[in-house]
Design a protein around this motif. Structure first.
Motif, PDB file in Angstrom:
ATOM      1  N   GLY A  10       0.813  -1.209   0.000  1.00 25.93           N
ATOM      2  CA  GLY A  10       0.000   0.000   0.000  1.00 25.93           C
ATOM      3  C   GLY A  10       0.844   1.254   0.000  1.00 25.93           C
ATOM      4  O   GLY A  10       1.658   1.459   0.894  1.00 25.93           O
ATOM      5  N   GLY A  35      -2.907   0.374  -7.033  1.00 29.27           N
ATOM      6  CA  GLY A  35      -3.224   1.511  -7.913  1.00 29.27           C
ATOM      7  C   GLY A  35      -1.931   2.279  -8.157  1.00 29.27           C
ATOM      8  O   GLY A  35      -1.021   1.784  -8.776  1.00 29.27           O
ATOM      9  N   PHE A  36      -1.902   3.504  -7.624  1.00 31.44           N
ATOM     10  CA  PHE A  36      -0.680   4.299  -7.717  1.00 31.44           C
ATOM     11  C   PHE A  36      -0.568   5.124  -6.443  1.00 31.44           C
ATOM     12  O   PHE A  36      -1.473   5.070  -5.594  1.00 31.44           O
ATOM     13  CB  PHE A  36      -0.683   5.178  -8.978  1.00 31.44           C
ATOM     14  CG  PHE A  36      -2.002   5.867  -9.211  1.00 31.44           C
ATOM     15  CD1 PHE A  36      -2.254   7.118  -8.681  1.00 31.44           C
ATOM     16  CD2 PHE A  36      -3.017   5.228  -9.929  1.00 31.44           C
ATOM     17  CE1 PHE A  36      -3.480   7.741  -8.867  1.00 31.44           C
ATOM     18  CE2 PHE A  36      -4.245   5.848 -10.119  1.00 31.44           C
ATOM     19  CZ  PHE A  36      -4.475   7.107  -9.586  1.00 31.44           C
ATOM     20  N   SER A  42      -5.313   8.543   1.103  1.00 30.53           N
ATOM     21  CA  SER A  42      -4.325   9.626   1.235  1.00 30.53           C
ATOM     22  C   SER A  42      -4.476  10.685   0.148  1.00 30.53           C
ATOM     23  O   SER A  42      -3.928  11.779   0.281  1.00 30.53           O
ATOM     24  CB  SER A  42      -2.908   9.049   1.215  1.00 30.53           C
ATOM     25  OG  SER A  42      -2.735   8.208   2.347  1.00 30.53           O
ATOM     26  N   ALA A  44      -7.558  11.716  -0.723  1.00 23.81           N
ATOM     27  CA  ALA A  44      -8.972  12.136  -0.648  1.00 23.81           C
ATOM     28  C   ALA A  44      -9.308  12.831   0.666  1.00 23.81           C
ATOM     29  O   ALA A  44     -10.444  12.829   1.092  1.00 23.81           O
ATOM     30  CB  ALA A  44      -9.869  10.900  -0.809  1.00 23.81           C
ATOM     31  N   ASN A  45      -8.303  13.429   1.293  1.00 23.53           N
ATOM     32  CA  ASN A  45      -8.568  13.990   2.631  1.00 23.53           C
ATOM     33  C   ASN A  45      -8.277  15.483   2.693  1.00 23.53           C
ATOM     34  O   ASN A  45      -7.960  16.111   1.694  1.00 23.53           O
ATOM     35  CB  ASN A  45      -7.779  13.206   3.687  1.00 23.53           C
ATOM     36  CG  ASN A  45      -6.292  13.372   3.506  1.00 23.53           C
ATOM     37  OD1 ASN A  45      -5.705  14.354   3.924  1.00 23.53           O
ATOM     38  ND2 ASN A  45      -5.676  12.403   2.830  1.00 23.53           N
ATOM     39  N   VAL A 173      -1.045  -7.330  -3.992  1.00 21.69           N
ATOM     40  CA  VAL A 173      -0.642  -8.476  -3.175  1.00 21.69           C
ATOM     41  C   VAL A 173      -1.893  -9.323  -2.961  1.00 21.69           C
ATOM     42  O   VAL A 173      -2.887  -8.861  -2.386  1.00 21.69           O
ATOM     43  CB  VAL A 173      -0.038  -8.017  -1.828  1.00 21.69           C
ATOM     44  CG1 VAL A 173       0.193  -9.202  -0.906  1.00 21.69           C
ATOM     45  CG2 VAL A 173       1.278  -7.278  -2.082  1.00 21.69           C
ATOM     46  N   ALA A 202      -2.339  -1.287   3.944  1.00 21.90           N
ATOM     47  CA  ALA A 202      -3.280  -1.274   2.821  1.00 21.90           C
ATOM     48  C   ALA A 202      -4.550  -0.475   3.108  1.00 21.90           C
ATOM     49  O   ALA A 202      -5.555  -0.641   2.424  1.00 21.90           O
ATOM     50  CB  ALA A 202      -3.617  -2.711   2.421  1.00 21.90           C
ATOM     51  N   GLY A 224     -16.068   9.993   4.445  1.00 23.91           N
ATOM     52  CA  GLY A 224     -15.984  11.437   4.688  1.00 23.91           C
ATOM     53  C   GLY A 224     -16.200  12.157   3.369  1.00 23.91           C
ATOM     54  O   GLY A 224     -15.485  11.904   2.403  1.00 23.91           O
ATOM     55  N   GLY A 296     -14.016  10.099   0.599  1.00 27.18           N
ATOM     56  CA  GLY A 296     -12.935   9.162   0.891  1.00 27.18           C
ATOM     57  C   GLY A 296     -13.375   8.240   2.008  1.00 27.18           C
ATOM     58  O   GLY A 296     -14.333   8.532   2.734  1.00 27.18           O
ATOM     59  N   THR A 327      -1.476  13.218   9.604  1.00 27.22           N
ATOM     60  CA  THR A 327      -0.857  13.727  10.833  1.00 27.22           C
ATOM     61  C   THR A 327       0.253  12.792  11.296  1.00 27.22           C
ATOM     62  O   THR A 327       1.315  13.221  11.740  1.00 27.22           O
ATOM     63  CB  THR A 327      -1.930  13.828  11.946  1.00 27.22           C
ATOM     64  OG1 THR A 327      -2.989  14.659  11.472  1.00 27.22           O
ATOM     65  CG2 THR A 327      -1.351  14.394  13.228  1.00 27.22           C
TER      66      THR A 327
HETATM   67  C1  LIG Z   1     -12.655  13.214   4.068  1.00 24.75           C
HETATM   68  C2  LIG Z   1     -11.446  12.797   4.861  1.00 24.75           C
HETATM   69  C3  LIG Z   1     -10.715  13.758   5.520  1.00 24.75           C
HETATM   70  C4  LIG Z   1      -9.576  13.385   6.247  1.00 24.75           C
HETATM   71  N1  LIG Z   1      -8.830  14.380   6.795  1.00 24.75           N
HETATM   72  C5  LIG Z   1      -7.672  14.065   7.416  1.00 24.75           C
HETATM   73  C6  LIG Z   1      -6.847  15.078   7.921  1.00 24.75           C
HETATM   74  O1  LIG Z   1      -7.160  16.264   7.791  1.00 24.75           O
HETATM   75  N2  LIG Z   1      -5.699  14.718   8.544  1.00 24.75           N
HETATM   76  C7  LIG Z   1      -5.328  13.392   8.677  1.00 24.75           C
HETATM   77  O2  LIG Z   1      -4.280  13.116   9.286  1.00 24.75           O
HETATM   78  N3  LIG Z   1      -6.102  12.405   8.188  1.00 24.75           N
HETATM   79  C8  LIG Z   1      -7.251  12.710   7.553  1.00 24.75           C
HETATM   80  N4  LIG Z   1      -8.018  11.720   7.026  1.00 24.75           N
HETATM   81  C9  LIG Z   1      -7.588  10.329   7.195  1.00 24.75           C
HETATM   82  C10 LIG Z   1      -6.454   9.990   6.245  1.00 24.75           C
HETATM   83  O3  LIG Z   1      -6.810  10.341   4.929  1.00 24.75           O
HETATM   84  C11 LIG Z   1      -6.136   8.504   6.325  1.00 24.75           C
HETATM   85  O4  LIG Z   1      -5.894   8.132   7.671  1.00 24.75           O
HETATM   86  C12 LIG Z   1      -4.858   8.183   5.537  1.00 24.75           C
HETATM   87  O5  LIG Z   1      -4.900   8.741   4.247  1.00 24.75           O
HETATM   88  C13 LIG Z   1      -4.701   6.680   5.444  1.00 24.75           C
HETATM   89  O6  LIG Z   1      -3.483   6.440   4.829  1.00 24.75           O
HETATM   90  P1  LIG Z   1      -3.009   4.958   4.576  1.00 24.75           P
HETATM   91  O7  LIG Z   1      -1.679   5.048   3.930  1.00 24.75           O
HETATM   92  O8  LIG Z   1      -3.151   4.188   5.837  1.00 24.75           O
HETATM   93  O9  LIG Z   1      -4.125   4.361   3.582  1.00 24.75           O
HETATM   94  P2  LIG Z   1      -4.401   4.695   2.030  1.00 24.75           P
HETATM   95  O10 LIG Z   1      -4.013   6.078   1.671  1.00 24.75           O
HETATM   96  O11 LIG Z   1      -5.802   4.290   1.740  1.00 24.75           O
HETATM   97  O12 LIG Z   1      -3.391   3.740   1.273  1.00 24.75           O
HETATM   98  C14 LIG Z   1      -3.562   2.336   1.233  1.00 24.75           C
HETATM   99  C15 LIG Z   1      -3.141   1.866  -0.135  1.00 24.75           C
HETATM  100  O13 LIG Z   1      -3.090   0.445  -0.150  1.00 24.75           O
HETATM  101  C16 LIG Z   1      -3.405   0.011  -1.447  1.00 24.75           C
HETATM  102  N5  LIG Z   1      -3.754  -1.415  -1.371  1.00 24.75           N
HETATM  103  C17 LIG Z   1      -4.797  -1.976  -0.723  1.00 24.75           C
HETATM  104  N6  LIG Z   1      -4.770  -3.305  -0.820  1.00 24.75           N
HETATM  105  C18 LIG Z   1      -3.668  -3.626  -1.542  1.00 24.75           C
HETATM  106  C19 LIG Z   1      -3.095  -4.847  -1.985  1.00 24.75           C
HETATM  107  N7  LIG Z   1      -3.652  -6.031  -1.679  1.00 24.75           N
HETATM  108  N8  LIG Z   1      -1.965  -4.805  -2.736  1.00 24.75           N
HETATM  109  C20 LIG Z   1      -1.392  -3.602  -3.051  1.00 24.75           C
HETATM  110  N9  LIG Z   1      -1.890  -2.414  -2.657  1.00 24.75           N
HETATM  111  C21 LIG Z   1      -3.017  -2.416  -1.900  1.00 24.75           C
HETATM  112  C22 LIG Z   1      -4.560   0.914  -1.834  1.00 24.75           C
HETATM  113  O14 LIG Z   1      -4.719   0.969  -3.249  1.00 24.75           O
HETATM  114  C23 LIG Z   1      -4.124   2.250  -1.233  1.00 24.75           C
HETATM  115  O15 LIG Z   1      -3.465   3.085  -2.170  1.00 24.75           O
HETATM  116  C24 LIG Z   1      -9.181  12.030   6.320  1.00 24.75           C
HETATM  117  C25 LIG Z   1      -9.915  11.072   5.649  1.00 24.75           C
HETATM  118  C26 LIG Z   1     -11.046  11.430   4.914  1.00 24.75           C
HETATM  119  C27 LIG Z   1     -11.810  10.392   4.175  1.00 24.75           C
END
Ligand SMILES: Cc1cc2nc3c(=O)[nH]c(=O)nc-3n(C[C@H](O)[C@H](O)[C@H](O)COP(=O)(O)OP(=O)(O)OC[C@H]3O[C@@H](n4cnc5c(N)ncnc54)[C@H](O)[C@@H]3O)c2cc1C
Length: 375
Positions: A10, A35-36, A42, A44-45, A173, A202, A224, A296, A327
């Motif tokens: 991810g 995806g990419f 990440s 869409a926030n 994966v 992920a 959200g 998101g 954050t």
């Molecule tokens: C409207 C909204 C507002 C928000 N505002 C804030 C904010 O102001 N501040 C803040 O800190 N947080 C905010 N958040 C929360 C924040 O966006 C998320 O906590 C954070 O982006 C999550 O990051 P991540 O890397 O854990 O997950 P993601 O960004 O979702 O990344 C996970 C990745 O894993 C990939 N993936 C999944 N399964 C597989 C697989 N089997 N093989 C390969 N790739 C895979 C997906 O394609 C994806 O790209 C907000 C969320 C929303 C929806």
């Protein structure tokens, strides 16, 4: 196929940060993304780097630590990610809301290093002159900041690659091979990638990847919704009550907290309710039309706190998930670098293990949800 020391699943802010910290430390790492970069939550926030608004106290303190790591991370990345630490305000439009704000400010200010000031209406308007006289009270937290989340995630991914990480896009994966109970390889349609360590970052699909090694991670997607408005001359000096104005003048209006499964539909009701509140806080926003809207899905554990852990039962398997991944981006990278290279960390992740969850928490996460993509 190469044989990295670590595979990170991810490429959101979490996975990209972990890959970056590992690669910079000389660890051979492969970041795999179906995806990419930033194609998940990440991208869409709202991008707030917020210390305030988190609870309980240990989570506020953990967020403060991460926020404090931002200036160095941004300097090291040497890329334009539009980071600033100019505070954040919450507002109350009614006496009942003001009472709530006062309680929250007192609770959060009890954490060493955090000050959430309670402001009367006059002082709030001194800080934000375009604010409506309808605002009854506000809070201000100088420790809060913001960043462009898309640019941050892209910069982390590129920096990881610059430091030698292999970054694979459009690669999913689909399985994890164990040998004698330990992680042995990540499985993809294109073949196996032998490795001794896999970090499951992920996002909303963390439970699905964890299931590949028989581990249950209680988590649901929480929707959200965000409206993005046309550019206006400066309306606000800093993010206020989920509203954020960018340098270009456009304004983000957030957001909702809805458990509606994997449904990313934007609803007129929620958007217009948020827009109406935004215009009550800043009447000037009534001059801007909606440019676009999106939703998101937050990866949300039952208690809203991160899950940052090595999984004891499956040596070599790690879980990195939760809300507020923007954050927490810097501290996330450091935590998993420490765990993977030294087997422990001095950072306070004690409360963020899987063992804190009860059977009811796991049951909560197993409830049937719309568009189920968990399994
Ligand atoms: C409207 C909204 C507002 C928000 N505002 C804030 C904010 O102001 N501040 C803040 O800190 N947080 C905010 N958040 C929360 C924040 O966006 C998320 O906590 C954070 O982006 C999550 O990051 P991540 O890397 O854990 O997950 P993601 O960004 O979702 O990344 C996970 C990745 O894993 C990939 N993936 C999944 N399964 C597989 C697989 N089997 N093989 C390969 N790739 C895979 C997906 O394609 C994806 O790209 C907000 C969320 C929303 C929806």
């Amino acid at each position: 196929m190469t044989s990295p020391d670590v595979v990170v699943v991810g490429a959101g802010a979490r996975g990209a940060s972990i890959a970056y910290y590992l690669a910079r430390a000389g660890v051979r790492v492969t970041l795999i993304e179906k995806g990419f970069l930033a194609s998940g939550t990440s991208g869409a926030n709202v991008g707030l780097v917020n210390v305030s608004g988190k609870g309980p106290e240990h989570y506020t303190a953990f967020s403060l630590l991460s926020a404090g790591m931002y200036p160095k991370l941004v300097a090291d990345l040497d890329a334009p990610v539009d980071y600033q630490r100019d505070g954040n305000m919450q507002v109350a439009l009614t006496d009942a809301e003001a009472e709530q704000l006062a309680k929250q400010a007192a609770r959060q200010s009890a954490v060493p290093g955090v000050t959430v000031e309670l402001l009367d209406a006059r002082r709030a308007r001194e800080l934000e002159p375009a604010m409506s006289p309808r605002v009854a009270a506000a809070t201000y937290c100088a420790q809060d900041g913001n960043v462009d989340p898309m640019k941050l995630t892209l910069a982390l991914g590129r920096a990881a690659r610059r430091h030698g990480a292999e970054v694979l896009y459009h690669r999913e994966v689909t399985g994890i091979r164990l040998a004698a109970g330990r992680v042995a390889a990540a499985v993809t349609a294109e073949g196996e990638i032998p490795t001794g360590a896999i970090v499951d970052a992920a996002g909303i699909f963390v439970p699905r990847v964890a299931q590949m090694v028989g581990v249950s991670v209680p988590l649901l997607p929480q929707r959200g919704q965000v409206y993005h408005l046309e550019p206006l001359p400066a309306v606000m000096q800093r993010p206020v009550a989920g509203l954020r104005q960018f340098r270009s003048g456009t304004v983000m209006v957030g957001t909702t907290n809805e458990f509606v499964g994997f449904d990313r539909t934007v609803t007129y009701e929620a958007g217009s309710r948020n827009l109406d509140r935004a215009r009550r806080i800043f009447p000037a926003l009534a001059r801007a039309r909606v440019l676009r809207a999106w939703a998101g899905l937050r990866p949300m554990p039952p208690d809203g706190q991160p899950i940052y852990t090595a999984v004891r039962e499956v040596p070599g398997f790690y879980v990195a998930v939760g809300h507020s991944g923007i954050t927490l981006a810097p501290i996330t990278g450091q935590v998993f670098l420490d765990l993977i290279t030294t087997g422990g960390t001095s950072l306070p992740i004690g409360p963020y293990g899987l063992d804190r969850f009860t059977a009811a928490d796991h049951e909560w996460a197993r409830q049937p949800v719309k568009g189920d993509a968990r399994h």
